[in-house]
Design a protein around this motif. Structure first.
Motif, short mmCIF file in Angstrom:
data_model
loop_
_atom_site.label_atom_id
_atom_site.label_comp_id
_atom_site.label_asym_id
_atom_site.label_seq_id
_atom_site.Cartn_x
_atom_site.Cartn_y
_atom_site.Cartn_z
N ILE A 1 0.86 -1.18 0.00
CA ILE A 1 0.00 0.00 0.00
C ILE A 1 0.90 1.23 0.00
N ASP B 1 -3.82 11.64 -0.16
CA ASP B 1 -5.21 11.46 -0.56
C ASP B 1 -5.73 10.05 -0.35
N LEU B 2 -4.93 9.18 0.29
CA LEU B 2 -5.38 7.81 0.55
C LEU B 2 -6.48 7.82 1.61
N LEU B 3 -7.52 7.03 1.40
CA LEU B 3 -8.65 6.97 2.32
C LEU B 3 -8.62 5.66 3.11
N GLY C 1 -10.87 3.44 3.51
CA GLY C 1 -11.46 2.36 2.74
C GLY C 1 -10.52 1.78 1.70
N ASP C 2 -9.54 2.58 1.26
CA ASP C 2 -8.55 2.08 0.31
C ASP C 2 -7.65 1.02 0.96
N ILE C 3 -7.64 0.97 2.28
CA ILE C 3 -6.82 0.01 3.02
C ILE C 3 -7.65 -1.18 3.47
N GLY D 1 -10.95 -1.91 2.74
CA GLY D 1 -11.98 -2.41 1.85
C GLY D 1 -13.29 -1.68 2.09
N VAL D 2 -14.25 -1.88 1.21
CA VAL D 2 -15.53 -1.17 1.30
C VAL D 2 -16.68 -2.12 1.00
N GLY E 1 -9.92 -5.02 1.13
CA GLY E 1 -8.83 -4.18 0.68
C GLY E 1 -7.49 -4.90 0.75
N THR F 1 -6.31 8.16 8.03
CA THR F 1 -5.98 6.97 7.24
C THR F 1 -5.02 6.07 7.99
#
Length: 323
Positions: A74, A79-81, A83-85, A87-88, A103, A122
């Motif tokens: 990763i 700008d990393l959120l 949920g980017d880590i 999962g959503v 994720g 984050t």
């Protein structure tokens, strides 16, 4: 039930094979590799503070390949959120239900590259999974596979636009160390193999993930004599009263040092911890948990120097320690 000498011998043999396998990729860095596997088998996480191009990604990938696991990387950016880590949950029109899409944190070895470049919100997305080996999204918990380890990296230079890790998150990392540049001999060996790009190299797995889990269970049974536990307690308590220190090592740090010492003792074929194990591992386990007084920091004092000085001042147990 304590580990037997026979189990310690088996543990040390597997550990040496694991280290030797990764050493084929990360040349000349056997001690760092040993620390990495010690963290993995102690069910902890590793923080690497190092310059670019020292092999951090190669180390994470090699660890995962050696234990027949999956690795993910990763790249932390402003700008990393979260949920980017983690999962959503995405709505599926066919089933009329929300479906969880995991994720990159759902891997055995997760490389959090330049973790301090992401926002604190984050960064905090890793707190639950690092402590409890699970991720909670929309009120539903999703466990990660075992073994599980986060290898996070920080760049000691170019601090503009970074967010310093808070003490609570630093405390989640079992150890902090650096890889460093290879020596001349290792550099020559790397250059000789320059025809193969780093990401093209692959390693043959040494053990399955289940063996790693069994080794972690065995490491917890290594004997710790009361005099060694007292030695750890005296070191940790001394970090809280040192004049240069604003915040010393917590009880979690003391437990971490004992856990790591148990694993390292087993990796050398012993079923009991010695004071030398504690002395060897004190700096990578304790230093990053110490918060210095601003004046001491301005004067050039470092947490590592504090730990080194305390190891000189505090006498280890004189008697031989064995089970």
């Amino acid at each position: 039930m304590s580990m037997t000498p026979e189990q310690a011998t088996w543990f040390a043999d597997i550990f040496a094979r694991l280290v030797g396998n990764v050493d084929r990729i990360l040349l000349g860095k056997s001690f760092v590799i040993k620390l990495s596997f010690t963290a993995l088998l102690s069910e902890g996480h590793l923080l690497l503070e190092d310059f670019p191009g020292t092999g951090k990604t190669s180390l994470a990938r090699a660890l995962a390949q050696t234990v027949q696991g999956r690795s993910s990387r990763i790249q932390f950016t402003p700008d990393l959120l979260p949920g980017d880590i983690t999962g959503v949950s995405i709505y599926d029109q066919k089933s009329a239900e929300f479906e969880f899409h995991p994720g990159p944190v759902f891997a055995n070895i997760v490389l959090a590259d330049e973790i301090n470049r992401a926002s604190p919100k984050t960064q905090s997305a890793l707190l639950e999974v690092m402590e409890e080996s699970r991720v909670t999204v929309d009120g539903v918990s999703h466990p990660v596979d075992a073994p599980f380890m986060v290898i996070a990296t920080q760049n000691p230079i170019e601090q503009a636009g970074t967010y310093r890790l808070p003490e609570a998150q630093l405390d989640r990392f079992l150890m902090k160390t650096s890889i460093g540049y290879p020596d001349h001999a290792a550099t020559l060996r790397i250059l000789e193999g320059s025809a193969t790009r780093v990401h093209e190299g692959s390693l043959t797995p040494i053990v399955e993930a289940g063996v790693v889990t069994e080794m972690s269970r065995l490491a917890r049974t290594v004997h710790v004599d009361p005099v060694v536990a007292d030695y750890v307690a005296r070191i940790v308590e001394a970090t809280r009263t040192a004049p240069e220190v604003r915040l010393g090592v917590s009880v979690r740090g003391a437990l971490a040092l004992v856990r790591v010492a148990k694993t390292y003792a087993a990796s050398t074929g012993r079923h009991y911890v010695t004071p030398d194990d504690v002395k060897l591992l004190a700096e990578p386990v304790l230093a990053h948990r110490i918060v210095l007084d601003p004046e001491a920091e301005f004067d050039g004092v470092t947490p590592s120097s504090i730990v080194s000085q305390l190891l000189i001042e505090i006498a280890p147990p004189a008697e031989r320690v064995s089970a």
